[in-house]
Design an enzyme around this catalytic site. Sequence first.
Site, mmCIF file in Angstrom:
data_model
loop_
_atom_site.group_PDB
_atom_site.id
_atom_site.type_symbol
_atom_site.label_atom_id
_atom_site.label_comp_id
_atom_site.label_asym_id
_atom_site.label_seq_id
_atom_site.Cartn_x
_atom_site.Cartn_y
_atom_site.Cartn_z
ATOM 1 C CE LYS A 37 -9.250 0.612 0.089
ATOM 2 N NZ LYS A 37 -7.931 0.252 -0.478
ATOM 3 C CB ALA A 49 -6.253 4.580 -4.756
ATOM 4 C CG ASP A 50 -8.423 -1.679 -3.539
ATOM 5 O OD1 ASP A 50 -8.232 -1.601 -2.314
ATOM 6 O OD2 ASP A 50 -8.365 -2.746 -4.169
ATOM 7 C CB THR A 51 -3.631 -1.696 -6.514
ATOM 8 O OG1 THR A 51 -3.436 -0.283 -6.594
ATOM 9 C CG2 THR A 51 -2.836 -2.379 -7.608
ATOM 10 C CB ALA A 86 -10.173 1.515 -9.044
#
Length: 172
Positions: A37, A49-51, A86
Amino acid sequence: MLREAGIDFEVGLSRAREWPYPGGDPAEYAESLARAKAAGAEGEVVLGADTVVVVDGTVLGKPIDPDDGAAMLRRLSGRMHDVITAVAVQDRGAIRWGHARSRVTFRPLSSAEIVEYVTSGEPLGKAGAYAIQGRAAGFVAELDGDRDTVVGLPLGLVRRLLPKRVGGLIAD
Protein backbone atom coordinates in the site's frame (compact mmCIF):
# COMPACT_ATOMS: atom_id res chain seq x y z
CA MET A 1 -6.22 9.80 14.70
CA LEU A 2 -3.35 11.38 12.78
CA ARG A 3 -4.84 14.86 13.15
CA GLU A 4 -5.25 14.31 16.89
CA ALA A 5 -1.56 13.35 16.97
CA GLY A 6 -0.66 16.64 15.27
CA ILE A 7 0.23 15.11 11.92
CA ASP A 8 -0.90 16.98 8.81
CA PHE A 9 -1.82 14.62 5.96
CA GLU A 10 -3.82 14.08 2.80
CA VAL A 11 -5.66 10.88 1.99
CA GLY A 12 -4.67 9.25 -1.28
CA LEU A 13 -5.47 5.99 -2.96
CA SER A 14 -2.93 3.26 -3.32
CA ARG A 15 -2.75 1.26 -6.52
CA ALA A 16 -1.98 -1.84 -4.47
CA ARG A 17 -4.52 -4.65 -4.38
CA GLU A 18 -4.91 -6.87 -1.34
CA TRP A 19 -4.38 -10.59 -1.80
CA PRO A 20 -5.61 -13.58 0.22
CA TYR A 21 -3.59 -14.84 3.15
CA PRO A 22 -1.13 -17.38 1.72
CA GLY A 23 -0.29 -19.01 5.04
CA GLY A 24 2.72 -18.47 7.26
CA ASP A 25 3.23 -15.71 9.81
CA PRO A 26 0.16 -13.44 9.98
CA ALA A 27 2.34 -10.46 11.02
CA GLU A 28 4.54 -10.89 7.94
CA TYR A 29 1.39 -11.06 5.78
CA ALA A 30 0.03 -7.82 7.27
CA GLU A 31 3.44 -6.16 6.83
CA SER A 32 3.60 -7.20 3.18
CA LEU A 33 0.16 -5.65 2.57
CA ALA A 34 1.16 -2.43 4.35
CA ARG A 35 4.38 -2.21 2.29
CA ALA A 36 2.46 -2.76 -0.94
CA LYS A 37 0.00 0.00 0.00
CA ALA A 38 2.80 2.45 0.87
CA ALA A 39 4.72 1.64 -2.31
CA GLY A 40 1.58 1.82 -4.44
CA ALA A 41 0.81 5.47 -3.68
CA GLU A 42 2.51 8.73 -4.56
CA GLY A 43 3.61 11.43 -2.18
CA GLU A 44 6.60 12.82 -0.34
CA VAL A 45 5.94 10.54 2.62
CA VAL A 46 3.38 7.76 2.27
CA LEU A 47 1.94 5.72 5.12
CA GLY A 48 0.26 2.38 4.40
CA ALA A 49 -1.39 0.14 6.99
CA ASP A 50 -3.20 -3.16 7.15
CA THR A 51 -4.94 -5.01 9.96
CA VAL A 52 -5.70 -8.69 10.39
CA VAL A 53 -7.51 -10.60 13.11
CA VAL A 54 -6.11 -14.00 14.13
CA VAL A 55 -8.15 -16.60 15.97
CA ASP A 56 -6.92 -20.17 16.47
CA GLY A 57 -4.17 -19.56 13.90
CA THR A 58 -6.68 -18.52 11.25
CA VAL A 59 -6.42 -15.05 9.70
CA LEU A 60 -9.69 -13.17 9.37
CA GLY A 61 -9.51 -10.33 6.91
CA LYS A 62 -12.42 -8.23 5.73
CA PRO A 63 -15.71 -10.08 5.22
CA ILE A 64 -16.74 -10.57 1.61
CA ASP A 65 -20.43 -10.14 2.42
CA PRO A 66 -22.80 -9.92 5.42
CA ASP A 67 -23.00 -13.72 5.80
CA ASP A 68 -19.21 -13.94 5.96
CA GLY A 69 -19.20 -11.13 8.54
CA ALA A 70 -21.77 -12.97 10.67
CA ALA A 71 -19.68 -16.16 10.49
CA MET A 72 -16.60 -14.26 11.66
CA LEU A 73 -18.48 -12.74 14.59
CA ARG A 74 -19.85 -16.15 15.62
CA ARG A 75 -16.28 -17.44 15.58
CA LEU A 76 -15.07 -14.54 17.77
CA SER A 77 -18.01 -14.72 20.21
CA GLY A 78 -16.85 -15.50 23.74
CA ARG A 79 -13.27 -15.94 22.51
CA MET A 80 -9.88 -14.32 22.64
CA HIS A 81 -8.14 -13.27 19.42
CA ASP A 82 -5.13 -11.26 18.30
CA VAL A 83 -5.31 -8.11 16.22
CA ILE A 84 -2.19 -7.29 14.22
CA THR A 85 -1.81 -3.94 12.50
CA ALA A 86 1.20 -3.42 10.26
CA VAL A 87 2.39 0.01 9.20
CA ALA A 88 4.80 0.91 6.40
CA VAL A 89 6.19 4.35 5.63
CA GLN A 90 7.71 5.21 2.27
CA ASP A 91 10.03 8.20 2.38
CA ARG A 92 12.08 9.19 -0.66
CA GLY A 93 11.97 5.67 -2.07
CA ALA A 94 12.95 3.87 1.15
CA ILE A 95 10.34 1.89 3.07
CA ARG A 96 10.36 1.22 6.82
CA TRP A 97 7.79 -1.05 8.43
CA GLY A 98 6.72 -2.87 11.54
CA HIS A 99 3.67 -4.21 13.31
CA ALA A 100 1.86 -4.00 16.62
CA ARG A 101 -0.29 -6.65 18.28
CA SER A 102 -3.15 -6.47 20.78
CA ARG A 103 -5.23 -9.24 22.30
CA VAL A 104 -9.01 -8.85 22.43
CA THR A 105 -11.57 -11.04 24.17
CA PHE A 106 -15.21 -10.80 23.14
CA ARG A 107 -18.01 -11.54 25.54
CA PRO A 108 -20.49 -14.16 24.26
CA LEU A 109 -22.68 -12.64 21.54
CA SER A 110 -26.27 -13.63 20.90
CA SER A 111 -27.48 -14.49 17.41
CA ALA A 112 -29.74 -11.43 17.55
CA GLU A 113 -26.78 -9.15 18.40
CA ILE A 114 -24.79 -10.53 15.50
CA VAL A 115 -27.67 -10.09 13.05
CA GLU A 116 -28.35 -6.55 14.28
CA TYR A 117 -24.66 -5.60 14.02
CA VAL A 118 -24.19 -7.12 10.57
CA THR A 119 -27.38 -5.43 9.36
CA SER A 120 -25.91 -2.06 10.42
CA GLY A 121 -23.27 -2.44 7.70
CA GLU A 122 -20.47 -1.54 10.11
CA PRO A 123 -18.63 -4.89 9.82
CA LEU A 124 -18.08 -4.61 6.06
CA GLY A 125 -14.58 -3.46 5.21
CA LYS A 126 -13.30 -4.24 8.72
CA ALA A 127 -10.81 -6.97 9.60
CA GLY A 128 -12.59 -9.63 11.65
CA ALA A 129 -15.92 -7.97 10.77
CA TYR A 130 -15.89 -5.44 13.60
CA ALA A 131 -14.92 -1.89 14.49
CA ILE A 132 -13.88 -1.44 18.13
CA GLN A 133 -14.28 2.32 17.65
CA GLY A 134 -17.91 1.76 16.72
CA ARG A 135 -20.81 -0.30 18.01
CA ALA A 136 -18.61 -3.36 18.53
CA ALA A 137 -16.94 -1.65 21.50
CA GLY A 138 -19.73 -3.24 23.53
CA PHE A 139 -18.59 -6.72 22.45
CA VAL A 140 -15.20 -6.37 24.15
CA ALA A 141 -14.82 -8.06 27.53
CA GLU A 142 -11.06 -7.54 27.74
CA LEU A 143 -8.35 -5.69 25.83
CA ASP A 144 -4.68 -6.45 26.38
CA GLY A 145 -2.63 -3.98 24.37
CA ASP A 146 -3.11 -0.73 22.54
CA ARG A 147 -6.63 0.14 21.38
CA ASP A 148 -5.11 2.07 18.45
CA THR A 149 -3.76 -1.22 17.12
CA VAL A 150 -7.28 -2.66 17.09
CA VAL A 151 -8.65 0.50 15.44
CA GLY A 152 -6.04 -0.01 12.71
CA LEU A 153 -3.38 2.64 13.28
CA PRO A 154 -0.97 2.12 16.19
CA LEU A 155 0.24 5.69 16.71
CA GLY A 156 3.32 4.72 18.71
CA LEU A 157 4.55 2.64 15.79
CA VAL A 158 3.60 5.36 13.30
CA ARG A 159 5.64 7.89 15.31
CA ARG A 160 8.68 5.60 15.24
CA LEU A 161 8.44 5.03 11.49
CA LEU A 162 7.74 8.58 10.30
CA PRO A 163 10.74 10.73 9.40
CA LYS A 164 11.68 13.43 11.91
CA ARG A 165 10.54 16.23 9.61
CA VAL A 166 6.90 15.01 9.60
CA GLY A 167 4.86 16.56 12.40
CA GLY A 168 7.98 17.23 14.46
CA LEU A 169 7.96 13.62 15.59
CA ILE A 170 11.06 11.71 16.61
CA ALA A 171 11.76 8.60 14.57
CA ASP A 172 14.36 5.87 15.13
